[in-house]
Design a protein around this motif. Structure first.
Motif, PDB file in Angstrom:
ATOM      1  N   ASP A  55       0.820  -1.216   0.000  1.00  0.00           N
ATOM      2  CA  ASP A  55       0.000   0.000   0.000  1.00  0.00           C
ATOM      3  C   ASP A  55       0.852   1.263   0.000  1.00  0.00           C
ATOM      4  OD1 ASP A  55      -2.336  -1.470  -0.048  1.00  0.00           O
ATOM      5  OD2 ASP A  55      -2.641  -1.372   2.121  1.00  0.00           O
ATOM      6  N   GLN A  56       1.927   1.264   0.789  1.00  0.00           N
ATOM      7  CA  GLN A  56       2.822   2.424   0.800  1.00  0.00           C
ATOM      8  C   GLN A  56       3.450   2.627  -0.579  1.00  0.00           C
ATOM      9  OE1 GLN A  56       5.307   0.982   4.039  1.00  0.00           O
ATOM     10  NE2 GLN A  56       4.865   2.869   5.197  1.00  0.00           N
ATOM     11  N   ALA A  57       3.950   1.564  -1.161  1.00  0.00           N
ATOM     12  CA  ALA A  57       4.591   1.652  -2.475  1.00  0.00           C
ATOM     13  C   ALA A  57       3.591   2.124  -3.526  1.00  0.00           C
ATOM     14  CB  ALA A  57       5.193   0.312  -2.869  1.00  0.00           C
ATOM     15  N   GLN A  58       2.373   1.611  -3.459  1.00  0.00           N
ATOM     16  CA  GLN A  58       1.349   2.001  -4.434  1.00  0.00           C
ATOM     17  C   GLN A  58       1.006   3.483  -4.315  1.00  0.00           C
ATOM     18  OE1 GLN A  58       0.609  -0.078  -6.773  1.00  0.00           O
ATOM     19  NE2 GLN A  58      -0.678   1.414  -7.799  1.00  0.00           N
ATOM     20  N   ARG A  59       0.895   3.965  -3.069  1.00  0.00           N
ATOM     21  CA  ARG A  59       0.595   5.381  -2.845  1.00  0.00           C
ATOM     22  C   ARG A  59       1.716   6.268  -3.391  1.00  0.00           C
ATOM     23  NH1 ARG A  59       2.616   8.306   0.987  1.00  0.00           N
ATOM     24  NH2 ARG A  59       3.122   6.523   2.304  1.00  0.00           N
ATOM     25  N   LEU A  60       2.962   5.878  -3.122  1.00  0.00           N
ATOM     26  CA  LEU A  60       4.110   6.645  -3.605  1.00  0.00           C
ATOM     27  C   LEU A  60       4.203   6.603  -5.129  1.00  0.00           C
ATOM     28  CD1 LEU A  60       6.635   5.458  -0.885  1.00  0.00           C
ATOM     29  CD2 LEU A  60       5.782   7.809  -1.143  1.00  0.00           C
TER      30      LEU A  60
END
Length: 108
Positions: A55-60
Motif C-alpha cells: 500500500d505504501q509503495a502504491q501510494r508513492l
C-alpha cells in the motif's frame, strides 16, 4: 560604516549562493527525469526489501505518476522556469515522504 560592510557581505554571500540554489532546482543536463527514475527505483527497492508495504509503495507510485504526467504537460507547454521549480518541489516533497516511510519502518 560597519553596517554598510555587513549589508555588503550578506548581499555578496546571497549572490554567490544563487547558482547553487538554482542548480538545486534543475539538475544540470539530466533534468527532472533522473530524479523521477531515482525515486521510482527507491520505491521498488524498498518494496523488494520489505521496507515498504504494498500500500505504501502504491501510494508513492501513484503520486510519482501524477508528477510525471504534470511534468509531461509542462514540457508540452514549453516548460517555464516556475514549472521546473514546481516539479522539483513536488519531487522533493515526494522524496521526503519516501524517506519517512523507509525510516519509519526501519524504526528511526
Amino acid at each position: 560604516m560597519l553596517k554598510a560592510l555587513t549589508i555588503l557581505s550578506v548581499g555578496g554571500a546571497l549572490i554567490m549562493s544563487a547558482p547553487a540554489f538554482a542548480q538545486s532546482y534543475y539538475d544540470q543536463g539530466t533534468g527532472t527525469g533522473h530524479r523521477e527514475a531515482v525515486i521510482r527505483d527507491r520505491i521498488a527497492d524498498g518494496l523488494d526489501r520489505g521496507d515498504l508495504s504494498y500500500d505504501q509503495a502504491q501510494r508513492l507510485r501513484t503520486e510519482l505518476n501524477q508528477i510525471v504526467n504534470l511534468d509531461a504537460r509542462y514540457t508540452d507547454e514549453g516548460r517555464a522556469d516556475w514549472q521546473v521549480r514546481d516539479i522539483n518541489s513536488r519531487l522533493s516533497l515526494l522524496r521526503s515522504r519516501l524517506d519517512y516511510d523507509l525510516g519509519a519502518d526501519a524504526g528511526y
